[in-house]
Motif scaffolding. Sequence first.
Motif, PDB file in Angstrom:
ATOM      1  N   GLY A 130       0.993  -1.356  -0.135  1.00  0.00           N
ATOM      2  CA  GLY A 130       0.091   0.034  -0.118  1.00  0.00           C
ATOM      3  C   GLY A 130       0.966   1.158   0.083  1.00  0.00           C
ATOM      4  O   GLY A 130       0.426   2.087  -0.601  1.00  0.00           O
ATOM      5  N   ALA A 131       1.820   1.240   0.694  1.00  0.00           N
ATOM      6  CA  ALA A 131       2.752   2.420   0.756  1.00  0.00           C
ATOM      7  C   ALA A 131       3.427   2.645  -0.263  1.00  0.00           C
ATOM      8  O   ALA A 131       3.406   3.999  -0.839  1.00  0.00           O
ATOM      9  CB  ALA A 131       3.817   2.127   2.058  1.00  0.00           C
ATOM     10  N   VAL A 132       4.002   1.605  -1.147  1.00  0.00           N
ATOM     11  CA  VAL A 132       4.704   1.884  -2.609  1.00  0.00           C
ATOM     12  C   VAL A 132       3.734   2.253  -3.362  1.00  0.00           C
ATOM     13  O   VAL A 132       4.072   3.085  -4.316  1.00  0.00           O
ATOM     14  CB  VAL A 132       5.399   0.600  -2.720  1.00  0.00           C
ATOM     15  CG1 VAL A 132       6.029   0.674  -4.253  1.00  0.00           C
ATOM     16  CG2 VAL A 132       6.511   0.199  -1.585  1.00  0.00           C
ATOM     17  N   LEU A 133       2.386   1.585  -3.481  1.00  0.00           N
ATOM     18  CA  LEU A 133       1.579   2.095  -4.388  1.00  0.00           C
ATOM     19  C   LEU A 133       0.830   3.739  -4.380  1.00  0.00           C
ATOM     20  O   LEU A 133       0.970   4.282  -5.286  1.00  0.00           O
ATOM     21  CB  LEU A 133       0.387   1.227  -4.564  1.00  0.00           C
ATOM     22  CG  LEU A 133      -0.669   1.170  -5.469  1.00  0.00           C
ATOM     23  CD1 LEU A 133       0.031   1.047  -6.736  1.00  0.00           C
ATOM     24  CD2 LEU A 133      -1.734   0.088  -5.276  1.00  0.00           C
ATOM     25  N   SER A 134       0.733   3.700  -3.222  1.00  0.00           N
ATOM     26  CA  SER A 134       0.273   5.049  -2.946  1.00  0.00           C
ATOM     27  C   SER A 134       1.151   6.227  -3.083  1.00  0.00           C
ATOM     28  O   SER A 134       0.892   7.346  -3.706  1.00  0.00           O
ATOM     29  CB  SER A 134      -0.440   5.025  -1.533  1.00  0.00           C
ATOM     30  OG  SER A 134       0.640   4.909  -0.512  1.00  0.00           O
ATOM     31  N   PHE A 135       2.348   6.041  -2.784  1.00  0.00           N
ATOM     32  CA  PHE A 135       3.557   7.063  -2.975  1.00  0.00           C
ATOM     33  C   PHE A 135       3.626   7.035  -4.451  1.00  0.00           C
ATOM     34  O   PHE A 135       3.643   8.268  -4.757  1.00  0.00           O
ATOM     35  CB  PHE A 135       4.679   6.427  -2.283  1.00  0.00           C
ATOM     36  CG  PHE A 135       6.146   7.252  -2.312  1.00  0.00           C
ATOM     37  CD1 PHE A 135       6.300   8.146  -1.044  1.00  0.00           C
ATOM     38  CD2 PHE A 135       6.641   7.454  -3.387  1.00  0.00           C
ATOM     39  CE1 PHE A 135       7.135   9.202  -1.328  1.00  0.00           C
ATOM     40  CE2 PHE A 135       7.738   8.378  -3.411  1.00  0.00           C
ATOM     41  CZ  PHE A 135       7.872   9.254  -2.368  1.00  0.00           C
ATOM     42  N   LYS A 136       3.728   6.064  -5.207  1.00  0.00           N
ATOM     43  CA  LYS A 136       4.036   6.275  -6.688  1.00  0.00           C
ATOM     44  C   LYS A 136       2.750   6.917  -7.392  1.00  0.00           C
ATOM     45  O   LYS A 136       3.003   7.886  -8.262  1.00  0.00           O
ATOM     46  CB  LYS A 136       4.200   4.906  -7.288  1.00  0.00           C
ATOM     47  CG  LYS A 136       4.438   4.957  -8.779  1.00  0.00           C
ATOM     48  CD  LYS A 136       4.660   3.510  -9.167  1.00  0.00           C
ATOM     49  CE  LYS A 136       5.163   3.656 -10.953  1.00  0.00           C
ATOM     50  NZ  LYS A 136       5.452   2.224 -11.357  1.00  0.00           N
ATOM     51  N   VAL A 137       1.550   6.753  -6.953  1.00  0.00           N
ATOM     52  CA  VAL A 137       0.347   7.161  -7.562  1.00  0.00           C
ATOM     53  C   VAL A 137       0.469   8.760  -7.184  1.00  0.00           C
ATOM     54  O   VAL A 137       0.122   9.760  -8.001  1.00  0.00           O
ATOM     55  CB  VAL A 137      -0.927   6.450  -7.227  1.00  0.00           C
ATOM     56  CG1 VAL A 137      -2.285   7.244  -7.579  1.00  0.00           C
ATOM     57  CG2 VAL A 137      -0.761   5.138  -7.930  1.00  0.00           C
ATOM     58  N   LEU A 138       0.486   9.204  -5.793  1.00  0.00           N
ATOM     59  CA  LEU A 138       0.258  10.434  -5.292  1.00  0.00           C
ATOM     60  C   LEU A 138       1.666  11.292  -6.041  1.00  0.00           C
ATOM     61  O   LEU A 138       1.248  12.460  -6.175  1.00  0.00           O
ATOM     62  CB  LEU A 138       0.363  10.507  -3.941  1.00  0.00           C
ATOM     63  CG  LEU A 138      -0.010  12.076  -3.442  1.00  0.00           C
ATOM     64  CD1 LEU A 138      -1.357  12.359  -3.841  1.00  0.00           C
ATOM     65  CD2 LEU A 138      -0.033  11.966  -1.785  1.00  0.00           C
ATOM     66  N   SER A 139       2.784  10.702  -6.134  1.00  0.00           N
ATOM     67  CA  SER A 139       3.703  11.423  -6.579  1.00  0.00           C
ATOM     68  C   SER A 139       3.610  11.904  -7.966  1.00  0.00           C
ATOM     69  O   SER A 139       3.953  13.023  -8.545  1.00  0.00           O
ATOM     70  CB  SER A 139       5.103  10.479  -6.565  1.00  0.00           C
ATOM     71  OG  SER A 139       6.104  11.263  -7.098  1.00  0.00           O
TER      72      SER A 139
END
Length: 229
Positions: A130-139
């Motif tokens: 979740g952290a990796v996915l959300s970080f990539k999308v929000l970035s």
Amino acid sequence: AADGDLASLGATLARTMRTSFAVMVPFAALLPLLAPELARLLLGYGAAADTVDNYVPTLALFGPAVLFFTAHYLVLRGFYALEQTRTVFWNQCAVAATNVVVAVAVVTRTDAAWTSPGLVVAYGSAYLVGAVLSFKVLSGRVGGLHGSELLRFCVRIGLVVAVSTALAWAVHAGLGAWAGDEPPLPGRLWSVLVVAAVGTVDVVVFLLLARLLRIREVTAVLALVTRRG
């Protein structure tokens, strides 16, 4: 976010993540070391007293798991600020799916004693995804979350934590060797002493090294705590 200043939103969130990691990374590294003593202090009562050591692996694994959980939910605040709740929903679906898949895979291959630690592994894995996915999308949506700066910070804080935890481990091992099979104090008092001594060494060394390396996020947290105190 309300003003459409996405660059400031990304910078604020990145700064908040670094500040949070300044607290969470040393905690995540120290928790596995002190898990035996914390298990006795928190859970070694009544019917659980004779089997309190069964809780140790679960407590130890929660160290990194809580770190991933923290990273995941900090990034989700960015989506909430942008009112992009649909993205949060799909992200949480990925988290839930990972949790279920890893839990089934781990639990079906372990005995009863490792069921609870296995579920913590699933929990940590889910929030790492979740952290990796959300970080990539929000970035991508805010034009960057200062990933390179965050990486450099993680390297520096990782080095500091490695040294402070290693010295804390040495103190823990020394106290264990000195106590042997019969600690000089009753069980819970000895656990309190070990937690206090090891924790103090870890915190003092961590703060000294962080100041030496000028990790301003650590000094900012320390200033906030002392000011409120």
